[in-house]
Design a protein around this motif. Structure first.
Motif, mmCIF file in Angstrom:
data_model
loop_
_atom_site.group_PDB
_atom_site.id
_atom_site.type_symbol
_atom_site.label_atom_id
_atom_site.label_comp_id
_atom_site.label_asym_id
_atom_site.label_seq_id
_atom_site.Cartn_x
_atom_site.Cartn_y
_atom_site.Cartn_z
ATOM 1 N N GLY A 143 5.875 -15.769 -36.557
ATOM 2 C CA GLY A 143 4.909 -15.047 -37.691
ATOM 3 C C GLY A 143 4.831 -13.577 -37.296
ATOM 4 N N GLN A 144 5.788 -12.771 -36.933
ATOM 5 C CA GLN A 144 6.428 -11.891 -36.971
ATOM 6 C C GLN A 144 6.486 -10.818 -38.285
ATOM 7 O OE1 GLN A 144 6.850 -12.847 -34.400
ATOM 8 N NE2 GLN A 144 6.253 -11.998 -32.214
ATOM 9 N N LEU A 145 7.604 -11.677 -38.722
ATOM 10 C CA LEU A 145 7.455 -11.371 -40.449
ATOM 11 C C LEU A 145 6.566 -11.470 -41.808
ATOM 12 C CD1 LEU A 145 11.673 -12.671 -40.776
ATOM 13 C CD2 LEU A 145 10.642 -10.471 -39.617
ATOM 14 N N GLY A 146 5.509 -12.596 -40.885
ATOM 15 C CA GLY A 146 4.230 -13.034 -42.346
ATOM 16 C C GLY A 146 4.781 -14.952 -42.494
ATOM 17 N N ARG A 147 5.474 -14.986 -43.863
ATOM 18 C CA ARG A 147 5.300 -15.898 -44.269
ATOM 19 C C ARG A 147 7.294 -15.974 -44.059
ATOM 20 N NH1 ARG A 147 2.796 -20.066 -48.979
ATOM 21 N NH2 ARG A 147 4.331 -21.340 -48.476
ATOM 22 N N LEU A 148 7.827 -16.659 -43.911
ATOM 23 C CA LEU A 148 9.511 -16.292 -44.550
ATOM 24 C C LEU A 148 8.830 -16.415 -46.342
ATOM 25 C CD1 LEU A 148 11.747 -16.061 -43.174
ATOM 26 C CD2 LEU A 148 12.728 -18.662 -43.207
ATOM 27 N N VAL A 149 9.821 -15.836 -46.853
ATOM 28 C CA VAL A 149 10.220 -16.366 -48.091
ATOM 29 C C VAL A 149 11.564 -16.884 -48.527
ATOM 30 C CG1 VAL A 149 10.544 -14.469 -49.902
ATOM 31 C CG2 VAL A 149 8.599 -14.009 -48.634
ATOM 32 N N LEU A 152 20.404 -21.568 -39.931
ATOM 33 C CA LEU A 152 19.441 -21.490 -41.255
ATOM 34 C C LEU A 152 18.308 -22.533 -40.198
ATOM 35 C CD1 LEU A 152 21.160 -20.699 -44.613
ATOM 36 C CD2 LEU A 152 19.510 -19.481 -42.790
ATOM 37 N N ARG A 153 18.542 -24.217 -40.076
ATOM 38 C CA ARG A 153 17.744 -24.276 -40.104
ATOM 39 C C ARG A 153 17.445 -24.237 -38.519
ATOM 40 N NH1 ARG A 153 19.846 -28.985 -37.962
ATOM 41 N NH2 ARG A 153 18.206 -30.229 -37.754
ATOM 42 N N PHE A 154 18.227 -23.756 -37.234
ATOM 43 C CA PHE A 154 17.747 -23.372 -35.647
ATOM 44 C C PHE A 154 16.521 -22.395 -36.401
ATOM 45 C CE2 PHE A 154 18.270 -21.248 -31.882
ATOM 46 C CZ PHE A 154 17.653 -21.706 -31.118
ATOM 47 N N VAL A 155 16.966 -21.622 -37.113
ATOM 48 C CA VAL A 155 15.368 -20.101 -36.812
ATOM 49 C C VAL A 155 14.516 -20.064 -38.166
ATOM 50 C CG1 VAL A 155 15.594 -18.130 -37.852
ATOM 51 C CG2 VAL A 155 17.999 -18.197 -36.504
ATOM 52 N N CYS A 156 14.925 -21.411 -39.276
ATOM 53 C CA CYS A 156 14.013 -20.679 -40.515
ATOM 54 C C CYS A 156 14.021 -22.193 -40.930
ATOM 55 C CB CYS A 156 14.891 -21.126 -41.298
ATOM 56 S SG CYS A 156 15.705 -19.022 -41.576
ATOM 57 N N GLY A 157 13.891 -23.360 -40.051
ATOM 58 C CA GLY A 157 13.446 -24.694 -40.400
ATOM 59 C C GLY A 157 13.778 -25.393 -41.020
ATOM 60 N N ILE A 179 15.887 -28.103 -43.590
ATOM 61 C CA ILE A 179 15.940 -28.250 -44.617
ATOM 62 C C ILE A 179 15.516 -28.917 -45.776
ATOM 63 C CG2 ILE A 179 18.137 -27.949 -46.758
ATOM 64 C CD1 ILE A 179 19.341 -26.314 -44.101
ATOM 65 N N GLU A 180 15.216 -28.930 -47.058
ATOM 66 C CA GLU A 180 14.486 -30.046 -47.944
ATOM 67 C C GLU A 180 15.268 -30.675 -48.919
ATOM 68 O OE1 GLU A 180 10.408 -31.091 -49.071
ATOM 69 O OE2 GLU A 180 10.833 -30.018 -50.318
ATOM 70 N N SER A 181 16.030 -29.751 -50.007
ATOM 71 C CA SER A 181 17.283 -30.441 -50.476
ATOM 72 C C SER A 181 18.372 -28.869 -50.761
ATOM 73 C CB SER A 181 16.595 -30.717 -51.746
ATOM 74 O OG SER A 181 16.035 -29.131 -52.144
ATOM 75 N N LEU A 182 18.920 -28.804 -51.413
ATOM 76 C CA LEU A 182 19.841 -28.028 -51.593
ATOM 77 C C LEU A 182 21.244 -28.747 -53.448
ATOM 78 C CD1 LEU A 182 23.337 -29.127 -51.626
ATOM 79 C CD2 LEU A 182 23.048 -29.045 -48.914
ATOM 80 N N CYS A 233 16.446 -25.335 -50.025
ATOM 81 C CA CYS A 233 14.765 -25.061 -49.994
ATOM 82 C C CYS A 233 14.547 -26.015 -48.483
ATOM 83 C CB CYS A 233 14.372 -26.017 -51.361
ATOM 84 S SG CYS A 233 14.965 -25.477 -52.694
ATOM 85 N N PHE A 234 13.433 -24.934 -47.679
ATOM 86 C CA PHE A 234 13.067 -25.258 -46.549
ATOM 87 C C PHE A 234 11.890 -26.015 -47.063
ATOM 88 C CE2 PHE A 234 15.850 -21.773 -45.880
ATOM 89 C CZ PHE A 234 16.646 -22.390 -44.683
ATOM 90 N N LYS A 235 11.344 -26.501 -46.136
ATOM 91 C CA LYS A 235 10.365 -27.340 -45.677
ATOM 92 C C LYS A 235 9.316 -26.748 -46.174
ATOM 93 C CE LYS A 235 11.450 -32.926 -44.732
ATOM 94 N NZ LYS A 235 12.358 -33.039 -43.687
ATOM 95 N N SER A 236 8.877 -25.351 -45.303
ATOM 96 C CA SER A 236 8.066 -24.671 -45.908
ATOM 97 C C SER A 236 8.082 -23.644 -46.992
ATOM 98 C CB SER A 236 8.623 -23.525 -44.756
ATOM 99 O OG SER A 236 9.676 -22.649 -44.858
ATOM 100 N N GLY A 237 8.536 -24.360 -48.480
ATOM 101 C CA GLY A 237 8.858 -23.477 -49.365
ATOM 102 C C GLY A 237 9.624 -22.295 -49.547
#
Ligand SMILES: NC(=O)c1ccc[n+]([C@@H]2O[C@H](COP(=O)([O-])OP(=O)(O)OC[C@H]3O[C@@H](n4cnc5c(N)ncnc54)[C@H](O)[C@@H]3O)[C@@H](O)[C@H]2O)c1
Length: 344
Positions: A139-145, A184-189, A191-194, A216-220
């Motif tokens: 969470g050090q970046l806040g919410r990932l954008v 990206l999967r390892f760092v950001c979580g 993936i929902e769609s592409l 698009c990640f599941k996180s949004g």
């Protein structure tokens, strides 16, 4: 603790990287190299390691605790299945295989036999990427954008002398983009769609030379990856990270992760944040996040030794790697159909 005895099956370009990794890693010893190629025999002599013409001879004579499968992709599953049947732990190179069904089959075989299987997504062992992951997930970046990834480089003309490299069996989506998707999967979580666009306009081969992917990640959060093997450009992990000595290290940043509170660029781990009041009218401040540098191939080999001894769980198991493969394979489908591909 006695060292884990490891065989190397396939001693081409990445096989050499594994030999160098093993030479620097604690807890492992390479006991044999199996590869019918005379160049591999010379490599075995260079490293003073016994050479075998095939993997069965290596297994029979050295009885290794684990083996690395670094052959062409089509041989990953058949050889790994033989190793599993012999109770030998496996480090199989990426891509785990060429199809999702085969990847799942291999994962089930390893699980049923209770034989550990690690997939060689070596970047996950790089402390830069592990630190980025800890920052994002802590969470050090806040919410990932968003994430913006550049994978732009120029493959030399001779690279394409081998006919298969001009066909869909190769191409930068299967060979290179898979690393970015896994990162990206390892760092950001997850993936929902592409969506994706590919082009062969520069080289004119049957296979793409350039691709743009929107994830698009599941996180949004949302990510873009711009990929090309035809650009005289330095912005790619291969050139920026210095991970592989074959590529001249270039002091640029290639990966940008933006959050609501702070953002980081890789491989520098330069973090940008507002020291006081937030907003684009205020100055941002940057600092480089400290990390202990390490060679990911050495780290991966140390980990494989620990996996063999059942001291650690595989960082990338077959099911995880198959998910990376599934997303990567979907890029060409999305480009061909012009549709959004969703993952369950
Ligand atoms: N992790 C990474 O960054 C990375 C980088 C490059 C390649 N790779 C992967 O590693 C694998 C090998 O790629 P490469 O670039 O080293 O290819 P390469 O062509 O340089 O080497 C492959 C080697 O396998 C040998 N081989 C072929 N059939 C064999 C058999 N039946 N038994 C034993 N050896 C056999 C060949 O003689 C050759 O020496 C591929 O799956 C590739 O995707 C991973």
């Amino acid at each position: 603790m006695s060292d884990s005895k490891i065989g190397l099956i396939g001693a081409g370009a990445i096989g050499r990287a594994h030999l160098v990794g093993a030479a620097g890693a604690k807890g492992v010893e390479i006991v044999g190299i199996a590869d019918p190629n005379p160049a591999a025999q010379a490599l075995a002599e260079e490293f003073s390691i016994p050479w075998f013409k095939d993997h069965r001879a290596l297994i029979d004579e050295t009885k290794p605790d684990g083996a690395i499968v670094a052959t062409p992709n089509a041989l990953h599953v058949p050889i790994a299945l033989e190793l599993i049947a012999a109770g030998t732990a496996v480090l199989v190179e990426k891509p785990i295989t060429d199809s999702v069904d085969e990847g799942l089959r291999l994962g089930r075989a390893a699980a049923d036999a209770e034989v550990p299987l690690l997939v060689g997504h070596h970047r996950r062992h790089n402390p830069i990427i592990r630190t980025a992951r800890a920052l994002v997930q802590g969470g050090q970046l806040g919410r990932l954008v968003s994430a913006s990834v550049l994978a732009t480089f120029l493959k030399h003309d001779a690279y394409f002398n081998e006919a298969w490299r001009r066909t869909p069996a190769a191409g930068p989506v299967l060979i290179n983009l898979i690393h970015e998707i896994d990162l990206l999967r390892f760092v950001c979580g997850e993936i929902e769609s592409l969506q994706a666009v590919t082009s062969n306009a520069i080289r004119g081969f049957e296979v793409e030379d350039t691709a743009a992917t929107l994830l698009c990640f599941k996180s949004g959060a949302i990510a873009t990856i711009t990929l090309s093997d035809s650009a005289a450009a330095p912005w790619s992990w291969d050139l920026s990270s210095g991970e592989n000595p074959a590529f001249p290290k270039t002091p640029v940043e290639s990966h940008f992760l933006c959050g609501t509170e702070a953002s980081i660029a890789l491989p520098t781990l330069r973090m940008w944040r507002y020291p006081g009041e937030r907003g684009w009218l205020q100055p941002l401040q940057d600092e480089e996040v400290r990390f202990d540098a390490a060679n990911p191939y050495i780290e991966q080999m140390r980990h494989f030794g620990a996996v063999i001894r059942r001291e650690e769980q595989p960082l990338t198991d077959a099911f995880d790697a198959t998910r990376t493969l599934e997303v990567t394979l979907a890029v060409r489908d999305a480009a061909r159909s012009g549709t959004t591909i969703r993952f369950g």
